[in-house]
Scaffold this motif. Sequence first.
Motif, short mmCIF file in Angstrom:
data_model
loop_
_atom_site.label_atom_id
_atom_site.label_comp_id
_atom_site.label_asym_id
_atom_site.label_seq_id
_atom_site.Cartn_x
_atom_site.Cartn_y
_atom_site.Cartn_z
N ALA A 72 -39.37 -22.45 -2.15
CA ALA A 72 -39.02 -21.05 -1.92
C ALA A 72 -38.33 -20.95 -0.56
O ALA A 72 -38.83 -21.49 0.44
N TYR A 73 -37.21 -20.26 -0.52
CA TYR A 73 -36.37 -20.22 0.66
C TYR A 73 -36.24 -18.82 1.23
O TYR A 73 -36.20 -17.85 0.47
N VAL A 74 -36.20 -18.73 2.52
CA VAL A 74 -36.06 -17.45 3.19
C VAL A 74 -34.61 -16.97 3.06
O VAL A 74 -33.68 -17.68 3.45
N ARG A 75 -34.45 -15.77 2.53
CA ARG A 75 -33.13 -15.17 2.37
C ARG A 75 -33.03 -13.90 3.21
O ARG A 75 -33.70 -12.91 2.90
N PRO A 76 -32.22 -13.90 4.28
CA PRO A 76 -31.96 -12.62 4.95
C PRO A 76 -31.06 -11.75 4.09
O PRO A 76 -30.24 -12.25 3.33
N TRP A 77 -31.26 -10.44 4.20
CA TRP A 77 -30.54 -9.44 3.42
C TRP A 77 -30.89 -9.55 1.94
O TRP A 77 -32.06 -9.52 1.61
N SER A 78 -29.95 -9.72 1.05
CA SER A 78 -30.27 -9.67 -0.38
C SER A 78 -29.69 -10.88 -1.09
O SER A 78 -28.90 -11.65 -0.51
N ASP A 79 -30.07 -11.04 -2.35
CA ASP A 79 -29.53 -12.14 -3.15
C ASP A 79 -28.01 -12.09 -3.21
O ASP A 79 -27.34 -13.12 -3.21
N ASN A 80 -27.47 -10.88 -3.27
CA ASN A 80 -26.02 -10.74 -3.40
C ASN A 80 -25.28 -11.26 -2.18
O ASN A 80 -24.11 -11.66 -2.28
#
Length: 233
Positions: free
Chosen positions: A118-126
């Motif tokens: 599981a990876y940290v995503r800033p903002w959104s998937d888009n």
Amino acid sequence: MADDTTPPRKAKRSYGYAPMSAEAWETRITYLRQALAKIKDPSTPEPDPALLAVGPHGPLTGMRVAPAPNNGPVSIYFTVQNSERGPRWSPPEVFLMLDLLLAFGGGASVNDNGGGWAYVRPWSDNDRHTLGRLVANPKPGQVVKQCKRSDHHDQHPQHFQATGGEGYDPAALGTPRRDREDAIATALGYWDRNHHRRPDIRVTRAEYEAVLRDCFRLVDAYYSEDPADADEA
């Protein structure tokens, strides 16, 4: 004098989470100044990581200062909006970069890639950013991988590596392209939308961009090598 038919002025549109508090902003900038001073003159005092635990905001629902597991280096433990996945931790410089990118709004989440990681995503998937990719600073088309032997909760730069080269087929891997310049542009977009919501943070757009570039410079100054054995991020 306007009559009753005058349409009301539209309020400026905000976007997502509110910006961090002015108190949190000042503590982050103080840490950044201390850390940059330490790079310039190693004899100066160490920056105070407690400054980075002030004022949880937006998707960052909690942060604390503690050693990494097994008596590791001082780290910032933080939780994001899907806190059921547990806290992540990183060196202070990495957390500072993430936190200030999100200073004027935007979400952050931990997204499962379907392979047990599981990876940290800033903002959104888009927006297609990952924290590991921002740390590793890959070239266009390179894939950032996380060390197979590391705890995937650990966001230390040594656990991420940019890979690619001869025989590499970026089309087969989705051709990753998002980089730090894209991240800066995304963060500035949130400043454009939301800075009016926090007038007590007195920073211009150009000054905010300079702060973000200093954050990346700080990460690079402290961490320049990654391990070879990695898993795709």
